[in-house]
Design a protein around this motif. Structure first.
Motif, PDB file in Angstrom:
ATOM      1  N   TRP A 160      64.976 -65.896  35.110  1.00  0.00           N
ATOM      2  CA  TRP A 160      64.625 -67.431  35.595  1.00  0.00           C
ATOM      3  C   TRP A 160      65.074 -67.989  33.951  1.00  0.00           C
ATOM      4  CZ3 TRP A 160      61.578 -72.230  34.174  1.00  0.00           C
ATOM      5  CH2 TRP A 160      61.889 -72.892  34.958  1.00  0.00           C
ATOM      6  N   ASN A 192      68.871 -69.688  32.011  1.00  0.00           N
ATOM      7  CA  ASN A 192      68.656 -71.211  32.223  1.00  0.00           C
ATOM      8  C   ASN A 192      68.669 -71.290  30.304  1.00  0.00           C
ATOM      9  OD1 ASN A 192      68.567 -71.919  34.340  1.00  0.00           O
ATOM     10  ND2 ASN A 192      66.437 -71.162  33.663  1.00  0.00           N
ATOM     11  N   TRP A 248      67.360 -74.107  27.055  1.00  0.00           N
ATOM     12  CA  TRP A 248      66.019 -74.130  27.254  1.00  0.00           C
ATOM     13  C   TRP A 248      66.677 -75.919  25.782  1.00  0.00           C
ATOM     14  CZ3 TRP A 248      62.655 -74.125  30.826  1.00  0.00           C
ATOM     15  CH2 TRP A 248      63.331 -72.772  31.654  1.00  0.00           C
ATOM     16  N   ASP A 296      70.837 -75.300  33.459  1.00  0.00           N
ATOM     17  CA  ASP A 296      70.630 -74.287  34.965  1.00  0.00           C
ATOM     18  C   ASP A 296      71.844 -73.202  35.002  1.00  0.00           C
ATOM     19  OD1 ASP A 296      72.561 -75.251  36.481  1.00  0.00           O
ATOM     20  OD2 ASP A 296      71.442 -76.329  38.090  1.00  0.00           O
ATOM     21  N   GLU A 297      71.812 -71.973  35.526  1.00  0.00           N
ATOM     22  CA  GLU A 297      72.821 -70.710  35.447  1.00  0.00           C
ATOM     23  C   GLU A 297      74.230 -71.569  35.206  1.00  0.00           C
ATOM     24  OE1 GLU A 297      71.548 -69.584  39.585  1.00  0.00           O
ATOM     25  OE2 GLU A 297      70.952 -68.386  38.138  1.00  0.00           O
TER      26      GLU A 297
END
Length: 123
Positions: free
Chosen positions: A68, A72, A74, A95-96
C-alpha cells in the motif's frame, strides 16, 4: 535536499529519519505519527509494524503495508490537532490510478517502555 516528508521544514535526515532508523525514539505521539507518515512515504514497513502497539500488530500485515505504501505517491501531511495521546490528521496522496485521495484519521497512541506506539485510529 528537501524538507521532510512529514511537512516539517527540517531535512528528512534531521527530522524523521533518526526515528525510522532507530537512532532515537520519537519523543511525542505527534512526532511518532509524523515519522510513521514518512515511513509510508519511504516504504519502511518494518518501522510501521514495530511502532504499532503489540496488542494491535496481529491486525497489520507487513507485506500489505509495504504494498500500500509503495502503490501510492505521498504528497502532504496536515496535522489538524494533537494532544499528549492523540493526533488528528489528513494525509494527501495519489493512489495507484493517480487519483487524488485524502486519508482523515484521529489516531490514538500509547507510551510504554519509554516508546510511543500507534494503537488505532478512527476514520
Amino acid at each position: 535536499m528537501s524538507n521532510c516528508y512529514c511537512g516539517n521544514a527540517a531535512l528528512f535526515q534531521d527530522c524523521c529519519e533518526p526515528f525510522i532508523k532507530g537512532v532515537t525514539n520519537a519523543p511525542t505521539a505527534e512526532k511518532l505519527m509524523r515519522s510513521r507518515y514518512s515511513a509510508f512515504a519511504t516504504g519502511d514497513a518494518d518501522y510501521l509494524v514495530n511502532t504499532t502497539h503489540i496488542s494491535k500488530r496481529r491486525y497489520h500485515n507487513k507485506k500489505d503495508i509495504l504494498a500500500w505504501s509503495q502503490a501510492n505517491k505521498w504528497l502532504k501531511l496536515e496535522v489538524l490537532a494533537s494532544t499528549k495521546t492523540t493526533v488528528t490528521f489528513k494525509a494527501y496522496f495519489l493512489d495507484e490510478n493517480l487519483k487524488a485521495q485524502v486519508h482523515y484519521e484521529h489516531s490514538t497512541f500509547k507510551f510504554e517502555n519509554d516508546k510511543w506506539f500507534y494503537v488505532d485510529g478512527e476514520y
